[in-house]
Scaffold this motif. Structure first.
Motif, PDB file in Angstrom:
ATOM      1  N   CYS A  18       4.854  -0.990   8.421  1.00 17.75           N
ATOM      2  CA  CYS A  18       3.577  -0.267   8.381  1.00 17.75           C
ATOM      3  C   CYS A  18       3.787   1.202   8.715  1.00 17.75           C
ATOM      4  O   CYS A  18       4.677   1.560   9.488  1.00 17.75           O
ATOM      5  CB  CYS A  18       2.579  -0.830   9.399  1.00 17.75           C
ATOM      6  SG  CYS A  18       2.355  -2.616   9.409  1.00 17.75           S
ATOM      7  N   LEU A  62       2.972  -1.633   4.134  1.00 12.22           N
ATOM      8  CA  LEU A  62       1.680  -0.962   4.269  1.00 12.22           C
ATOM      9  C   LEU A  62       1.920   0.494   4.667  1.00 12.22           C
ATOM     10  O   LEU A  62       1.879   0.857   5.835  1.00 12.22           O
ATOM     11  CB  LEU A  62       0.823  -1.679   5.319  1.00 12.22           C
ATOM     12  CG  LEU A  62       0.679  -3.205   5.134  1.00 12.22           C
ATOM     13  CD1 LEU A  62      -0.146  -3.807   6.250  1.00 12.22           C
ATOM     14  CD2 LEU A  62       0.088  -3.536   3.774  1.00 12.22           C
ATOM     15  N   ILE A  82       0.880  -1.170   0.000  1.00  7.67           N
ATOM     16  CA  ILE A  82       0.000   0.000   0.000  1.00  7.67           C
ATOM     17  C   ILE A  82       0.914   1.215   0.000  1.00  7.67           C
ATOM     18  O   ILE A  82       1.736   1.381   0.896  1.00  7.67           O
ATOM     19  CB  ILE A  82      -0.924   0.025   1.230  1.00  7.67           C
ATOM     20  CG1 ILE A  82      -1.961  -1.101   1.149  1.00  7.67           C
ATOM     21  CG2 ILE A  82      -1.636   1.371   1.338  1.00  7.67           C
ATOM     22  CD1 ILE A  82      -2.862  -1.199   2.369  1.00  7.67           C
ATOM     23  N   CYS A 125      -5.261   4.028   7.329  1.00  5.00           N
ATOM     24  CA  CYS A 125      -5.939   2.885   6.704  1.00  5.00           C
ATOM     25  C   CYS A 125      -6.600   2.088   7.824  1.00  5.00           C
ATOM     26  O   CYS A 125      -5.978   1.842   8.867  1.00  5.00           O
ATOM     27  CB  CYS A 125      -4.946   1.977   5.993  1.00  5.00           C
ATOM     28  SG  CYS A 125      -3.994   2.749   4.682  1.00  5.00           S
ATOM     29  N   ALA A 132      -1.242   2.049   9.773  1.00  4.18           N
ATOM     30  CA  ALA A 132      -2.152   1.015   9.268  1.00  4.18           C
ATOM     31  C   ALA A 132      -2.805   0.312  10.451  1.00  4.18           C
ATOM     32  O   ALA A 132      -2.116  -0.163  11.357  1.00  4.18           O
ATOM     33  CB  ALA A 132      -1.394   0.016   8.404  1.00  4.18           C
ATOM     34  N   CYS A 176       0.565   3.762   4.796  1.00  6.77           N
ATOM     35  CA  CYS A 176      -0.646   4.575   4.755  1.00  6.77           C
ATOM     36  C   CYS A 176      -0.327   6.027   5.085  1.00  6.77           C
ATOM     37  O   CYS A 176       0.742   6.348   5.601  1.00  6.77           O
ATOM     38  CB  CYS A 176      -1.678   4.015   5.734  1.00  6.77           C
ATOM     39  SG  CYS A 176      -2.129   2.290   5.377  1.00  6.77           S
ATOM     40  N   SER A 177      -1.281   6.895   4.808  1.00  4.07           N
ATOM     41  CA  SER A 177      -1.106   8.315   5.082  1.00  4.07           C
ATOM     42  C   SER A 177      -0.907   8.549   6.575  1.00  4.07           C
ATOM     43  O   SER A 177      -1.559   7.925   7.413  1.00  4.07           O
ATOM     44  CB  SER A 177      -2.340   9.077   4.584  1.00  4.07           C
ATOM     45  OG  SER A 177      -2.351  10.387   5.086  1.00  4.07           O
ATOM     46  N   GLN A 218       0.645   5.180  -0.175  1.00  2.00           N
ATOM     47  CA  GLN A 218      -0.131   6.411  -0.207  1.00  2.00           C
ATOM     48  C   GLN A 218       0.748   7.644  -0.398  1.00  2.00           C
ATOM     49  O   GLN A 218       0.293   8.775  -0.209  1.00  2.00           O
ATOM     50  CB  GLN A 218      -0.973   6.528   1.056  1.00  2.00           C
ATOM     51  CG  GLN A 218      -2.079   5.453   1.131  1.00  2.00           C
ATOM     52  CD  GLN A 218      -3.339   5.955   1.774  1.00  2.00           C
ATOM     53  OE1 GLN A 218      -3.539   5.777   2.969  1.00  2.00           O
ATOM     54  NE2 GLN A 218      -4.203   6.594   0.984  1.00  2.00           N
ATOM     55  N   LYS A 231      -9.079   7.803   1.285  1.00  2.83           N
ATOM     56  CA  LYS A 231      -9.243   6.973   2.473  1.00  2.83           C
ATOM     57  C   LYS A 231      -9.316   5.496   2.076  1.00  2.83           C
ATOM     58  O   LYS A 231     -10.100   5.114   1.208  1.00  2.83           O
ATOM     59  CB  LYS A 231     -10.529   7.380   3.195  1.00  2.83           C
ATOM     60  CG  LYS A 231     -11.015   6.420   4.262  1.00  2.83           C
ATOM     61  CD  LYS A 231     -10.125   6.416   5.483  1.00  2.83           C
ATOM     62  CE  LYS A 231     -10.715   5.528   6.577  1.00  2.83           C
ATOM     63  NZ  LYS A 231      -9.792   5.374   7.726  1.00  2.83           N
ATOM     64  N   LEU A 232      -8.475   4.654   2.731  1.00  4.94           N
ATOM     65  CA  LEU A 232      -8.451   3.222   2.451  1.00  4.94           C
ATOM     66  C   LEU A 232      -9.029   2.454   3.635  1.00  4.94           C
ATOM     67  O   LEU A 232      -8.636   2.677   4.783  1.00  4.94           O
ATOM     68  CB  LEU A 232      -7.019   2.748   2.190  1.00  4.94           C
ATOM     69  CG  LEU A 232      -6.243   3.424   1.060  1.00  4.94           C
ATOM     70  CD1 LEU A 232      -4.873   2.784   0.895  1.00  4.94           C
ATOM     71  CD2 LEU A 232      -7.019   3.383  -0.255  1.00  4.94           C
ATOM     72  N   SER A 233      -9.934   1.510   3.354  1.00  3.09           N
ATOM     73  CA  SER A 233     -10.510   0.706   4.434  1.00  3.09           C
ATOM     74  C   SER A 233     -10.993  -0.641   3.891  1.00  3.09           C
ATOM     75  O   SER A 233     -11.230  -0.790   2.686  1.00  3.09           O
ATOM     76  CB  SER A 233     -11.687   1.445   5.085  1.00  3.09           C
ATOM     77  OG  SER A 233     -12.741   1.653   4.160  1.00  3.09           O
TER      78      SER A 233
END
Length: 416
Positions: A397, A366, A326, A374, A400, A368-369, A328, A345-347
């Motif tokens: 991560c 992973l 992932i 996430c 996340a 994520c922002s 971002q 937005k990831l979910s």
């Protein structure tokens, strides 16, 4: 004379079988009246099929005649085998009068070797089908976009200062609902091989896509703004994503894909200059071999929207770089990259039943922002080891949240 007659009979029988097969795939209707089936052979409309003469007008005449044929009939545009047809950019447009349109591609199609012949008024695609519902394109033919002459220089003519050129897409389906594509081989696209734009209920199956791993921006299949799309049982070797799912797409099923070389199967990139939404994507039973990425979700900083309910199941990796990722912070140019408080937005992202080997040490990434987490990330029964004996692998991560069960390497960075 007798051999010619036999040849025509064989061709007719083949077309009838194609029609019956396509009808069985499309619906449970049962019987087909041959009296309502009309065949439009491009050779009868002036095609030469010698690979040198421009057959574009012959194809357009055959298509127009088929498209304007009897309502409630079934029209077949036939492209006979054993020949190569040279085409300039062609737009096969609808809506069409017949209830079903079929294109039987038995011969090979090649683009013009002169860039000046690629000027067209239908955006930036070479072969485009638009506004044709109930369309089936089937056959064992080969479509060659002559990519090498585009990969070093995507411009047709010198561009004005500050303008970036984009080479043409090889085949595009635009607003073709209920479309079926089966059996074709697409090679050496100038850019994306197959683009589905604003299509609903499309099925792509048993196709081969072939371009070298060094060919730039040659996605195998790009799905954009489309719903209820099924891509299955195909082999893709490309210089970019084997399959990319772009914004506005939902209810997408991908299965039985052999990918490599290429950049794997991707959601995105999302959030570049607007709002993007992707949801309900199911990728399963696919194999990645020596790809730059495996399964990934990529978004730009500063975007708006969401991607949710995405699952990757039963994926196998063979010496893949970046197997699960992932990202971002996607910024391929590495220049003027944004750092923003907003992002897509990831979910509800699931990685399950995944195994294989990697050429990288970080096999689960992973990222994520930092400002928009996430959430509900599930990593379950994932076993990835190094393709290099003795080398250790790990996962990482950033912001996340979710859970990891039965994962090797051990992944303890997911937050509750």
């Amino acid at each position: 004379m007798i051999s010619s007659l036999i040849g025509r009979m064989v061709q007719f029988i083949t077309l009838v079988l194609v029609l019956l097969t396509a009808s069985a795939v499309n619906a449970a209707t049962s019987r087909i009246s041959l009296a309502s089936t009309v065949i439009f052979d491009v050779m009868r409309y002036g095609a030469k099929g010698n690979g040198k003469t421009d057959d574009s007008q012959a194809f357009m005449k055959a298509w127009t005649a088929a498209c304007q044929s009897k309502p409630n009939a079934k029209s077949i545009v036939n492209i006979p085998g054993g020949r190569t047809y040279l085409l300039k950019p062609v737009a096969f447009t609808g809506p069409c009068k017949p209830s079903k349109m079929f294109v039987q591609v038995s011969g090979n199609i090649v683009g013009s070797p002169r860039k000046g012949d690629w000027m067209s008024n239908h955006a930036d695609s070479w072969l485009q089908f638009s506004n044709v519902n109930g369309l089936t394109v089937n056959g064992k033919g080969r479509i060659d976009g002559l990519g090498p002459m585009w990969w070093k220089n995507p411009c047709i003519s010198p561009p004005p200062p500050g303008v970036t050129c984009h080479a043409p897409v090889e085949v595009q389906f635009k607003r073709c609902h209920g479309m079926r594509l089966n059996g074709l081989t697409l090679v050496n696209s100038p850019r994306v091989h197959l683009l589905l734009t604003t299509c609903n209920g499309a099925i792509v199956s048993n196709i081969h896509i072939i371009s070298p791993e060094t060919s730039p921006n040659t996605d195998g299949i790009n799905i954009a703004g489309s719903t209820n799309v099924n891509v299955r049982d195909s082999v893709i070797a490309a210089g970019d994503d084997c399959i990319a799912i772009s914004g506005g797409s939902s209810n997408i099923k991908i299965s039985g894909i052999m990918c490599g070389p290429g950049h794997g199967i991707s959601i995105g990139s999302l959030g570049h200059g607007g709002t993007d939404i992707v949801e309900n994507v199911d990728v399963r039973n696919c194999t990645m071999r020596k790809t730059l990425a495996g399964v990934r979700i990529k978004t730009y900083q500063g975007g708006v929207g969401y991607a949710k309910k995405i699952s990757f199941t039963g994926i196998k990796f063979d010496a893949v770089y970046n197997p699960i990722i992932i990202d971002q912070y996607y910024c391929p140019t590495k220049q003027d990259c944004l750092s923003s408080a907003t992002t897509v937005k990831l979910s509800d992202i699931t990685f399950r039943g995944i195994s294989g080997t990697s050429n990288m040490e970080n096999v689960i990434n992973l990222s994520c922002s930092k400002t928009v987490a996430c959430t509900n990330i599930v990593v379950d029964r994932v076993y990835i080891k190094s393709a290099i004996p003795g080398r250790k692998v790990y996962g990482s991560c950033i912001n996340a949240h979710g859970r990891a069960t039965h994962v090797k390497p051990y992944l303890n960075c997911l937050k509750p």
